[in-house]
Design a protein around this motif. Structure first.
Motif, mmCIF file in Angstrom:
data_model
loop_
_atom_site.group_PDB
_atom_site.id
_atom_site.type_symbol
_atom_site.label_atom_id
_atom_site.label_comp_id
_atom_site.label_asym_id
_atom_site.label_seq_id
_atom_site.Cartn_x
_atom_site.Cartn_y
_atom_site.Cartn_z
ATOM 1 N N LEU A 225 36.806 41.522 49.104
ATOM 2 C CA LEU A 225 36.527 40.743 47.896
ATOM 3 C C LEU A 225 37.452 41.226 46.783
ATOM 4 O O LEU A 225 37.845 42.400 46.769
ATOM 5 N N PHE A 226 37.775 40.331 45.862
ATOM 6 C CA PHE A 226 38.663 40.651 44.740
ATOM 7 C C PHE A 226 38.003 40.162 43.460
ATOM 8 O O PHE A 226 37.609 38.999 43.378
ATOM 9 N N GLU A 252 38.126 36.807 49.419
ATOM 10 C CA GLU A 252 37.767 35.867 48.358
ATOM 11 C C GLU A 252 37.951 36.512 47.000
ATOM 12 O O GLU A 252 37.584 37.679 46.807
ATOM 13 N N GLY A 253 38.506 35.737 46.095
ATOM 14 C CA GLY A 253 38.653 36.199 44.723
ATOM 15 C C GLY A 253 37.567 35.580 43.859
ATOM 16 O O GLY A 253 37.214 34.406 44.039
ATOM 17 N N PHE A 254 37.013 36.361 42.951
ATOM 18 C CA PHE A 254 35.974 35.855 42.048
ATOM 19 C C PHE A 254 36.278 36.272 40.618
ATOM 20 O O PHE A 254 36.870 37.323 40.380
ATOM 21 N N VAL A 273 36.034 46.197 47.975
ATOM 22 C CA VAL A 273 36.152 45.293 46.821
ATOM 23 C C VAL A 273 37.310 45.776 45.941
ATOM 24 O O VAL A 273 37.284 46.894 45.432
ATOM 25 N N PHE A 274 38.301 44.916 45.807
ATOM 26 C CA PHE A 274 39.364 45.189 44.845
ATOM 27 C C PHE A 274 38.898 44.749 43.463
ATOM 28 O O PHE A 274 38.306 43.671 43.326
ATOM 29 N N VAL A 275 39.190 45.543 42.460
ATOM 30 C CA VAL A 275 38.864 45.135 41.090
ATOM 31 C C VAL A 275 40.109 45.311 40.228
ATOM 32 O O VAL A 275 40.744 46.373 40.265
ATOM 33 N N ILE A 276 40.439 44.283 39.473
ATOM 34 C CA ILE A 276 41.581 44.363 38.573
ATOM 35 C C ILE A 276 41.037 44.727 37.198
ATOM 36 O O ILE A 276 40.373 43.916 36.542
ATOM 37 N N ALA A 277 41.282 45.970 36.787
ATOM 38 C CA ALA A 277 40.749 46.443 35.507
ATOM 39 C C ALA A 277 41.741 46.103 34.394
ATOM 40 O O ALA A 277 42.922 46.405 34.518
ATOM 41 N N PRO A 278 41.269 45.478 33.325
ATOM 42 C CA PRO A 278 42.178 45.173 32.221
ATOM 43 C C PRO A 278 42.501 46.422 31.407
ATOM 44 O O PRO A 278 41.883 47.471 31.602
#
Ligand code: BG6
Length: 369
Positions: A225-226, A252-254, A273-278
């Protein structure tokens, strides 16, 4: 041709600093103002635009998602982003004051071409953002802003994506300059930040070994998951698309805020789970919210792989793995944040023994509807 790389995709990932630099090249004058001579749409028309609709497919559409955040912020013009094949078969509201932006690497994607024709028939102006010189979409558009990524061979788009995002930034900054929605010195500052991006992308590439090692170790995972917010959301979608395309893994990206409205039910013990941190330096609550999302999935057993800025220590306690990217203003951050995800997908596909450049069932340019 592959310059010693294992695949065209790897070569093209490494071409990205140049693709971005070349797309920026020659588009400012001696005073630092943007000059987009190729925009043959009259300035009076560009000044009177009251809506932008971006149409594209696949990865190109995700560059349009990024464009929405940047252009709305800089220009205060509403921007809609729509898949070309959906746009084509509904009854979109277009006027002479609508600017349709068609984004395509090949310039030949039939779904996008049909949408361009549909838009022009209704009286909208169409600007094409295209990588391939002399292709059909620019020929049928009112104007073209070329991306200068060079030929892209691998089916999964990488350098064309970064060049598309760059061209969208140029368009947004140009419209802001023309319409006076940003002060000249603010615009110059953003451009200056943008010009620093090729070196920052190179910095991410220099650290690729760590990403590749993790990808190899995760080659048998059945699903990823992303999650991302704001411009991190299209980055999440693109990260998931890369894994589907070349590694044939369910991904899947959410939008991270959507987690609690459904996707969190998917999170189970060990789920990656990949997480893109701002950027934690951003003005709003964005970073704080994403850190909460990382905690939420971690509490349910997820293994978290976090893309975070250098110096962002707040994510560390909740991240199983952190991939670092250089500090970058939020709106420009997709240009660095997506790079580890591209490397991850490429390495994982290779570790599975798959043909990275020619994935099954896909074609580089889809010239049928
Ligand atoms: C898909 C390609 O078929 O078409 C994607 O596999 C690409 O990589 C999409 O993003 C759109 O193609 P184009 O050429 O219009 O950018």
């Amino acid at each position: 041709v592959k310059d010693g790389f294992d695949s065209f995709m790897d070569k093209e990932i490494h071409d990205q600093p140049k693709a971005v630099a070349d797309t920026l090249l020659g588009r400012t004058d001696a005073t630092g103002a943007l000059v987009l001579d190729e925009l043959r749409i009259p300035e009076s028309t560009l000044r009177s635009i009251d809506k932008i609709i971006v149409i594209a497919c696949g990865t190109a559409a995700y560059s349009g998602h990024v464009a929405k955040y940047a252009i709305e912020h800089w220009c205060r013009i509403p921007v809609e982003v729509e898949l070309a094949h959906e746009f084509r078969y509904r009854d979109p509201i277009l006027t002479a004051r609508t600017l349709v932006v068609a984004i395509s690497q090949s310039g030949e994607t039939m779904d996008t071409l049909m949408a361009v024709r549909h838009a022009r028939e209704q009286g909208a102006s169409v600007l094409a953002i295209v990588n391939t010189n002399g292709s059909t979409i620019p020929r049928e558009s009112d104007a073209v802003l070329y991306t200068h990524a060079g030929p892209e061979v691998a089916v999964a788009s990488t350098k064309a994506f970064l060049a598309q995002i760059t061209a969208c930034y140029l368009l947004g900054l140009y419209l802001a300059q023309l319409r006076g929605t940003k002060f000249a010195d603010e615009l110059r500052e953003i451009l200056h930040e943008l010009q620093a991006l090729p070196d920052k992308i190179q910095h991410v590439l220099d650290g690729e070994a760590a990403v590749r090692e993790v990808a190899q170790a995760m080659k048998d995972e059945p699903s990823f998951l992303f999650l991302g917010r704001h411009v991190g959301y299209p980055v999440a979608l693109e990260g998931a698309l890369k894994l589907k395309e070349i590694a044939y893994i369910h991904a899947e990206g959410f939008a991270a805020g959507e987690l609690k409205h459904g996707p969190i039910a998917l999170v189970d013990e060990g789920q990656p789970v990949f997480v893109i941190a701002p950027s934690p330096r951003g003005r709003d609550q964005l970073h704080h919210k994403v850190v909460s999302n990382i905690q939420e999935v971690r509490a349910r057993g997820a293994r978290t792989l976090v893309i975070a800025e250098e110096g962002d220590e707040a994510v560390a306690p909740y991240a199983d793995i952190v991939f670092r990217v250089p500090q970058t203003p939020t709106l420009l951050s997709p240009l660095v944040a997506v790079v580890p995800l591209q490397i991850f997908a490429s390495e994982l596909a290779k570790a599975k023994g798959l043909d990275v450049d020619q994935p099954r069932n896909l074609a580089k340019s889809v010239t049928v509807e």
